[in-house]
Design an enzyme around this catalytic site. Structure first.
Site, short mmCIF file in Angstrom:
data_model
loop_
_atom_site.label_atom_id
_atom_site.label_comp_id
_atom_site.label_asym_id
_atom_site.label_seq_id
_atom_site.Cartn_x
_atom_site.Cartn_y
_atom_site.Cartn_z
N PHE A 1 33.72 85.07 78.95
CA PHE A 1 33.49 86.02 77.85
C PHE A 1 33.60 87.47 78.29
CE2 PHE A 1 29.23 86.32 79.65
CZ PHE A 1 28.91 87.65 79.43
N LYS B 1 42.66 78.49 76.85
CA LYS B 1 41.39 78.13 76.20
C LYS B 1 40.43 79.28 76.51
CE LYS B 1 37.66 76.91 76.55
NZ LYS B 1 36.54 77.83 76.13
N GLU C 1 34.52 80.90 74.00
CA GLU C 1 34.17 80.66 72.59
C GLU C 1 33.15 81.68 72.08
OE1 GLU C 1 33.36 79.09 75.30
OE2 GLU C 1 31.96 77.43 74.98
N ARG C 2 32.81 82.67 72.95
CA ARG C 2 31.83 83.67 72.50
C ARG C 2 32.50 84.92 71.93
NH1 ARG C 2 27.36 83.48 77.15
NH2 ARG C 2 28.97 82.49 78.40
N SER D 1 31.81 80.90 85.57
CA SER D 1 30.66 80.78 86.48
C SER D 1 30.95 79.72 87.55
CB SER D 1 29.41 80.41 85.69
OG SER D 1 29.63 79.18 85.03
N CYS E 1 31.90 90.29 87.02
CA CYS E 1 31.81 89.50 88.26
C CYS E 1 31.86 90.42 89.47
CB CYS E 1 32.92 88.48 88.33
SG CYS E 1 34.51 89.23 88.55
N GLU F 1 22.86 84.43 90.30
CA GLU F 1 23.60 85.48 89.59
C GLU F 1 22.88 85.75 88.27
OE1 GLU F 1 27.45 84.41 87.90
OE2 GLU F 1 28.23 86.38 88.43
#
Ligand code: NAD
Length: 498
Positions: free
Chosen positions: A149, A173, A176-177, A226, A281, A383
């Protein structure tokens, strides 16, 4: 209510799953759209479209494929503001930060525009009597990308331009957020003249990811997200015989040497720790000052700056930090701060409980500064991915290096110093993939490649840049003998140049 659809074979479609998910504006907490959630059927349809487009696209001369990238660059530049607004509306990051995301994505498009050069092969004449040898790199087929995201526009474009410039066709893909950026990418490519079926987008969650990992028509998968999911994607994708690169999470340290310019270091920590609400990240989440005096002075400067930080929605041009991506993430980060306090960290500035006037239902958190963090605390080991900066005091440089090298993650790191010896030693010995010397967020430019070490990355290749050419192609070597008139007789020894 707007519906965010899949894009398969150049057509927008809701697919057949009948499943939907709510999409929010994190600044207001309001639902802004519903997202279709694809499963195996939608993934299969997208793979079929990509397979159908592959023969023609991979046989298109590289220079013509590059023209799509040149055109895309123009289209992106012309629509920069609109792209940034699309990013911020679902992610929440400030407008300037979103513009920065567009610029970094452009670097990859620009590198992909040189694909004719990047794909140039090698030729060796007379490697034996009348024998020549050439090496070339060929496209793989259909490749897939699965993205997070936090950079909904840039990370898909870390993958797509290089993958398709190399001659592959693609199934994305996205997260989805904040999925609208992915659909905007499709629109931009269409405007740039990309043929239908070369780029397809299937929205969804785990069922769509699993369908990608298992689909026999997909040759390679690029994943960014992640670490637990990266490891899962790598293991399952490899078991299905695919080439996989899976980039994971991070815990990035910044060492502040006693000789560093502390004002410069504090400014760097503010941007690297709290920019994009720490949802990067490559965010610095641990400051490691060397010696108590350096630590005391640094914490004092940071406390003032964290308290003064301007937080607001992306529509506020003065805002330095926006909201958190979701209510769930906000609650998770708040719980991490509570746990750090319970484990003995000193909460110098507490970002919990921030109320944003006029945006009371949004997912807001202020910046949090923790001091006295130790390596046994969960806030150090995991994290957090939020606006939380931990200060872990080290007595000397070797202790700081040992700390970083012992951490399970190895994505990015930095050192702030005026000492060339220390900087040089750090660059050589630190067990981390991307290193900054007086540079807090050392994300490589588009002409280099991005990639962490240790549990921040699974697979052999970095993403974008020269490594992408290797990841998205396979090597073919052709050895040929001309003219046909040469007759050596049957040879039973292993072929050699004699
Ligand atoms: P995430 O791992 O939750 O999601 C990433 C992708 O995996 C999404 O497309 C999601 O739909 C999918 N996914 C989620 N759960 C899944 C499951 N159980 N099975 C299969 N697929 C699943 O990551 P996120 O929260 O979207 O993004 C933040 C994370 O990404 C952070 O850990 C951050 O460090 C990392 N990240 C890493 C890099 C890098 O280059 N190393 C870059 C950006 C973000």
């Amino acid at each position: 209510m707007k519906t965010i659809n899949h894009s398969i074979g150049g057509q927008w479609t809701t697919g057949n799953s009948g499943l939907f998910q709510k999409i929010y504006n994190p600044a207001t907490g309001e639902q802004t759209a519903q997202l279709v959630l694809g499963e195996a059927g939608e993934v299969d349809a997208a793979v079929c479209a990509a397979l159908a487009a592959f023969p023609s696209w991979s046989n298109t001369p590289a220079a013509k494929r590059a023209r799509v990238m040149f055109a895309l660059r123009e289209v992106m530049n012309a629509r920069r503001d609109e792209i940034a607004q699309t990013i911020s509306a679902e992610h929440g990051k400030t407008h300037d930060d979103a513009l920065g995301e567009v610029t970094r994505a452009l670097e990859v498009v620009e590198y992909a525009s040189g694909i004719s050069t990047h794909l140039q092969g090698d030729f060796s004449r007379d490697v034996g009597p009348g024998i020549d040898s050439c090496a070339e790199r060929q496209a793989l087929g259909v490749v897939a990308g699965i993205t997070p995201f936090n950079f909904p526009f840039m990370v898909p474009l870390w993958m797509i331009p290089m993958a398709i410039a190399c001659g592959n066709t693609f199934v994305l893909k996205p997260s989805e957020r904040d999925p609208s950026s992915a659909n905007l990418i499709v629109e931009l490519f269409q405007q740039a003249g990309l043929p239908d079926g070369v780029l397809n987008v299937v929205h969804g969650g785990k069922p769509a990811v699993d369908a990608i990992l298992d689909h026999p028509g997909i040759c390679a998968v690029s994943f960014v997200g992640s670490t637990p999911i990266a490891e899962y994607v790598y293991t399952r994708g490899c078991a299905a015989g695919k080439r996989v690169q899976a980039l994971g999470g991070a815990k990035n340290h910044m060492i502040i040497m006693p000789d560093a310019d502390l004002d410069q270091a504090a400014d760097a920590l503010m941007g690297a720790g709290f920019g994009s609400a720490g949802e990067r990240c490559m965010a610095i989440s641990v400051a490691v000052p060397i010696g108590e005096e350096t630590a005391d002075r640094l914490v004092e400067k940071l406390a003032t700056q964290v308290t003064a930080m301007k937080i607001g929605p992306s529509t506020d041009a003065e805002a330095e930090m926006g909201p958190i991506i979701s209510l769930e993430a906000k609650e998770r980060i708040s719980a991490c701060i509570a746990k750090a306090k319970a484990e003995g960290a000193k909460v110098v500035v507490d970002g919990r409980g921030l109320v944003m006037q006029g945006y009371e239902d949004g997912f807001w958190l202020g910046g949090t500064l923790l001091d006295g963090v130790t390596k046994d605390m969960s806030v150090y080991k995991t994290e957090i991915f939020g606006p939380v900066l931990s200060v872990l005091r080290a007595k000397d440089y070797p202790e700081a290096v040992a700390l970083i090298n012992a951490h399970e993650y190895g994505n990015g790191t930095a050192i702030f110093t005026r000492d060339g010896d220390a900087a040089r030693d750090f660059a050589k010995h630190i067990q981390v993939g991307m290193v900054g010397i007086n540079v807090p967020i050392p994300v490589p430019v588009g002409t280099h490649s991005f990639g962490g070490w240790k549990r921040s990355s699974f697979g052999a290749h970095g993403i974008y840049g020269p490594e992408a050419v290797h990841f998205y192609t396979r090597l073919k070597t052709v050895t040929s003998r001309w003219p046909t008139g040469i007759r050596a007789g049957a040879q039973f020894t292993f072929p050699n140049m004699e």
